[in-house]
Scaffold this active site. Structure first.
Site, PDB file in Angstrom:
ATOM      1  N   ASP A  44     -94.557 -12.159  63.332  1.00 51.63           N
ATOM      2  CA  ASP A  44     -93.712 -13.358  63.449  1.00 51.63           C
ATOM      3  C   ASP A  44     -92.639 -13.209  64.525  1.00 51.63           C
ATOM      4  OD1 ASP A  44     -92.431 -15.735  63.058  1.00 51.63           O
ATOM      5  OD2 ASP A  44     -91.671 -15.292  61.057  1.00 51.63           O
TER       6      ASP A  44
ATOM      7  N   ILE B  51     -93.514 -18.752  61.625  1.00 56.62           N
ATOM      8  CA  ILE B  51     -94.504 -19.370  62.509  1.00 56.62           C
ATOM      9  C   ILE B  51     -94.768 -18.456  63.700  1.00 56.62           C
ATOM     10  CG2 ILE B  51     -94.907 -21.332  64.051  1.00 56.62           C
ATOM     11  CD1 ILE B  51     -93.230 -22.947  62.002  1.00 56.62           C
TER      12      ILE B  51
ATOM     13  N   ASP C 298    -105.120 -22.748  62.398  1.00 59.55           N
ATOM     14  CA  ASP C 298    -106.341 -23.452  62.006  1.00 59.55           C
ATOM     15  C   ASP C 298    -107.204 -22.534  61.146  1.00 59.55           C
ATOM     16  OD1 ASP C 298    -109.004 -24.553  62.006  1.00 59.55           O
ATOM     17  OD2 ASP C 298    -108.400 -25.828  63.678  1.00 59.55           O
TER      18      ASP C 298
ATOM     19  N   ASP D 124     -92.561 -13.834  69.096  1.00 61.69           N
ATOM     20  CA  ASP D 124     -92.079 -14.961  69.916  1.00 61.69           C
ATOM     21  C   ASP D 124     -90.554 -15.012  69.980  1.00 61.69           C
ATOM     22  OD1 ASP D 124     -91.309 -16.065  67.419  1.00 61.69           O
ATOM     23  OD2 ASP D 124     -93.229 -17.092  67.220  1.00 61.69           O
TER      24      ASP D 124
ATOM     25  N   SER E 207    -112.021 -31.690  65.535  1.00 61.70           N
ATOM     26  CA  SER E 207    -113.025 -30.840  64.894  1.00 61.70           C
ATOM     27  C   SER E 207    -114.427 -31.245  65.364  1.00 61.70           C
ATOM     28  CB  SER E 207    -112.863 -30.923  63.372  1.00 61.70           C
ATOM     29  OG  SER E 207    -113.618 -29.941  62.735  1.00 61.70           O
TER      30      SER E 207
ATOM     31  N   ASP F 258     -89.395 -17.096  61.804  1.00 61.25           N
ATOM     32  CA  ASP F 258     -89.297 -18.414  61.163  1.00 61.25           C
ATOM     33  C   ASP F 258     -90.575 -18.785  60.427  1.00 61.25           C
ATOM     34  OD1 ASP F 258     -90.952 -18.723  63.319  1.00 61.25           O
ATOM     35  OD2 ASP F 258     -89.978 -20.502  64.132  1.00 61.25           O
TER      36      ASP F 258
ATOM     37  N   HIS G 177    -105.861 -27.016  60.389  1.00 63.03           N
ATOM     38  CA  HIS G 177    -106.998 -27.657  61.038  1.00 63.03           C
ATOM     39  C   HIS G 177    -106.715 -29.147  61.255  1.00 63.03           C
ATOM     40  CE1 HIS G 177    -111.076 -27.983  62.411  1.00 63.03           C
ATOM     41  NE2 HIS G 177    -111.405 -28.849  61.477  1.00 63.03           N
TER      42      HIS G 177
END
Ligand SMILES: *[C@@H]1O[C@H](CO)[C@@H](O)[C@H](O)[C@H]1NC(C)=O
Ligand SMILES: *[C@@H]1O[C@H](CO)[C@@H](O)[C@H](O)[C@H]1NC(C)=O
Ligand SMILES: *[C@@H]1O[C@H](CO)[C@@H](O)[C@H](O)[C@H]1NC(C)=O
Ligand SMILES: *[C@@H]1O[C@H](CO)[C@@H](O)[C@H](O)[C@H]1NC(C)=O
Ligand SMILES: *[C@@H]1O[C@H](CO)[C@@H](O)[C@H](O)[C@H]1NC(C)=O
Ligand SMILES: *[C@@H]1O[C@H](CO)[C@@H](O)[C@H](O)[C@H]1NC(C)=O
Ligand SMILES: *[C@@H]1O[C@H](CO)[C@@H](O)[C@H](O)[C@H]1NC(C)=O
Ligand SMILES: *[C@@H]1O[C@H](CO)[C@@H](O)[C@H](O)[C@H]1NC(C)=O
Ligand SMILES: *[C@@H]1O[C@H](CO)[C@@H](O)[C@H](O)[C@H]1NC(C)=O
Ligand SMILES: *[C@@H]1O[C@H](CO)[C@@H](O)[C@H](O)[C@H]1NC(C)=O
Ligand SMILES: *[C@@H]1O[C@H](CO)[C@@H](O)[C@H](O)[C@H]1NC(C)=O
Ligand SMILES: *[C@@H]1O[C@H](CO)[C@@H](O)[C@H](O)[C@H]1NC(C)=O
Length: 535
Positions: A262, A271, A406, A265, A192, A269, A446
């Protein structure tokens, strides 16, 4: 499979053959007490000088409570030196240098975060545990706020670049004197605001480090500060009629993001591997007549969602900062989407840009963007287009990681920085790969945590071992010292982030521009994914 993945966490330590002990350190506690640190660091006074045995919990009563770092348990025997270093007649640094009994010949400098002056004791200890002589500082001021910057450019200068450079030099001096041998290689670790410090070091002091590992770097700092300040105007105050409550962002809005993105990809899941491919359309959330409004949005709210997820543009339509990536709303409700001014931006405008503690960003506008950009003290902007002094002459290596969920600095900024550097240096990504690799960490918030395989060795609490395959700092050490660059970083996630509860998922994160793609099988296993290049 999980058992197989776990077994290499147990033992392997890079450079595990400890160096023969220098004879004068045979009695380590005596060597520590006889050491004379003030001989090696200029303009310094002594705060603490002590031998600390492994397992001791150190307390830091003077630390500003806003830092939340009242104590640190030390993992290995160390000689702890804490100094005050004066950097001008109006500024100074609180400096910590922890010298471990077992030393691998490496130095680690640690960074800070936000606009803060909080020493990352945990990162210093993480370095020591893995054989680094490690340093950290308060970056020239205490606590998480920015009031120390007001009418004091010297404090600002420490924050922007001088503190890190000074402690790196001081740390090298102490290391050389203590072990009677200079550090063979020096490294940097920060996230950061600490990420920005690392890039600034590569830009200004190309000889300070051989390897720089940074997360979620706050580069393009002035513009990022404006971007963060702009959210309050977009969301409205939490009391305004169309304010979108946390429950909506975390509930049906996040669900809709996942529903739309989702599967891109290949695996559903929870993510999103590559949020740049997610072109979220909030209009599907408009309430139909008679629908319970706790599950849908009115038109004004749809506009708010759209605007929150849009880039920030300046007065002539130029890009100021890229959009927040969709998927991060679950955490962003605590900060940027909370309907209150973002503290770091507020303090920067108050104490640096306008020198007025009464500034408030309720009416943040493009003129504020211009003012922040025009001031740009000591080039805090940190947006180099050519790092060849670091990467060429000095053969320095740079690793950047960025969580793809993030909630405080959009990961799209790092991708943009990568492209900026590639075009500035006139290099293709296969050439950039020789010295700079960017890892996109899916499902990471983050700097750490999140539903994805976020533990990649970015900090003490984010590491299970010091194996280059699973630890980004160890990967850097191997790159610098053996010339083997990491192609992937294998991250892990434990159930409720508790090792005792077992592994939830492991995933190899790909270096940009490779994209993680599901190829079949159990999606929580690393072998079900492959890094692919799409043109
Ligand atoms: C190290 O030196 C100290 C002080 O001289 C002494 O008390 C201690 O016993 C020594 N330790 C070892 C392991 O020799
Ligand atoms: C490190 O040592 C050199 C040589 O003695 C000295 O000039 C320099 O000021 C020292 N650096 C710091 C930060 O004290
Ligand atoms: C260290 O510096 C701080 C100001 O930054 C000062 O308050 C403190 O008294 C100093 N401590 C010593 C031991 O000089
Ligand atoms: C900052 O904190 C240190 C203790 O870590 C303390 O000695 C110093 O006085 C503080 N400085 C200021 C300016 O408050
Ligand atoms: C260390 O500080 C934390 C709070 O930050 C506290 O919960 C914990 O009890 C402290 N540990 C010790 C040993 O003082
Ligand atoms: C020591 O402090 C003086 C004034 O405070 C400054 O001019 C000088 O550069 C400092 N020396 C180092 C090595 O930082
Ligand atoms: C530093 O490098 C030198 C030369 O390669 C080597 O002999 C020495 O063992 C290294 N020192 C440590 C502590 O690893
Ligand atoms: C809407 O849904 C919430 C929670 O599901 C419920 O508490 C509330 O009574 C509902 N309102 C109406 C008007 O049906
Ligand atoms: C930062 O914002 C300014 C507008 O104030 C813009 O001109 C500039 O290109 C932006 N820089 C970057 C790197 O985004
Ligand atoms: C705030 O102070 C700095 C110097 O500390 C100066 O450069 C800047 O112009 C001032 N800003 C305003 C708005 O007066
Ligand atoms: C590289 O270093 C030289 C010498 O310090 C400096 O003049 C030049 O501007 C630097 N180049 C870049 C791209 O930073
Ligand atoms: C990058 O900087 C180096 C050192 O200053 C310079 O030699 C080189 O030409 C620069 N590269 C480009 C593409 O401008």
């Amino acid at each position: 499979m999980f058992v197989l993945s776990l077994c290499f966490f147990a033992h392997f330590v890079l450079g595990s053959t400890p160096q023969p002990f220098p004879p004068h350190l045979a009695n380590f506690s005596t060597a520590c007490s006889e050491f004379e640190p003030l001989k090696y660091v200029s303009n310094a006074t002594l705060n603490v000088h002590e031998f600390v045995a492994a397992g001791t919990t150190l307390h830091f009563p003077g630390t500003d409570p806003s830092c939340g770092t009242a104590n640190q348990t030390v993992s290995v025997d160390i000689c702890r030196i804490a100094l005050n270093i004066s950097t001008s007649d109006r500024s100074g640094i609180i400096f910590e240098s922890w010298l471990p009994r077992t030393w691998t010949g490496r130095l680690l400098a640690t960074g800070n975060g936000g606009i803060d002056g909080c020493i990352k004791y945990d990162d210093i200890n993480y370095g020591n545990k893995n054989g680094f002589s490690a340093v950290g500082s308060n970056n020239g001021h205490n606590g998480t706020g920015g009031s120390a910057f007001l009418h004091n450019p010297e404090v600002l200068k420490d924050y922007i670049y001088r503190s890190l450079h000074t402690i790196t030099e001081g740390g090298k001096n102490l290391t050389t004197a203590f072990y009677s041998a200079p550090a063979n290689n020096s490294y940097y670790l920060g996230c950061s605001g600490g990420g920005r410090q690392g890039i600034k070091a590569a830009e200004m002091f190309p000889e300070d480090f051989n390897g720089i590992v940074v997360g979620a770097p706050a580069v393009n700092f002035n513009n990022m500060t404006s971007w963060r300040a702009s959210f309050f105007g977009k969301t409205g105050a939490s009391t305004s009629p169309n304010f979108i409550p946390a429950s909506a962002w975390q509930g049906f809005i996040h669900d809709a993001v996942l529903k739309q993105c989702d599967a891109i990809d290949g695996a559903v899941d929870g993510i999103i591997e590559d949020p740049t491919l997610c072109d979220f359309r909030p209009e599907e959330l408009i309430c139909s007549s008679g629908q319970n409004s706790t599950k849908c949005l009115n038109e004004a709210q749809v506009e708010i969602v759209r605007s929150v997820l849009s880039p920030l543009y300046g007065s002539s339509g130029e890009l100021v900062f890229p959009a927040m990536q969709p998927g991060s709303e679950v955490q962003a409700v605590q900060g940027l989407y909370s309907g209150t001014p973002f503290p770091y931006s507020l303090d920067w405008f108050r104490y640096v840009v306008y020198n007025s503690s009464t500034f408030d960003d309720t009416h943040f506008s493009v003129s504020d963007i211009t003012a922040a950009q025009a001031l740009n003290p000591y080039n805090v902007q940190t947006y180099p287009s050519n790092l060849s002094n670091f990467t060429g002459t000095h053969k320095g290596k740079l690793l950047i990681f960025h969580g793809q969920q993030d909630e405080k600095i959009t990961s799209f900024s790092t991708e943009r920085f990568y492209n900026h550097l590639a075009s500035g240096m006139e290099l293709h990504s296969s050439q950039i790969d020789d010295f700079f690799r960017y890892f996109r960490i899916s499902g990471m918030f983050h700097c750490s945590s999140g539903p994805g395989a976020w533990m990649i060795g970015q900090s003490g609490s984010g590491s299970m071992s010091f194996y280059p395959e699973t630890n980004i700092l160890a990967a850097m050490v191997q790159w610098v010292e053996e010339g083997i660059a990491p192609d992937t970083i294998l991250g892990v996630k434990f159930v409720n982030d508790s090792v005792a509860k077992g592994l939830e998922r492991s995933r190899r994160h790909c270096r940009f521009p490779y994209r993680n793609t599901y190829i079949g099988g159990n999606a929580s296993l690393q072998r079900s994914w492959e890094c692919m290049l799409y043109e």
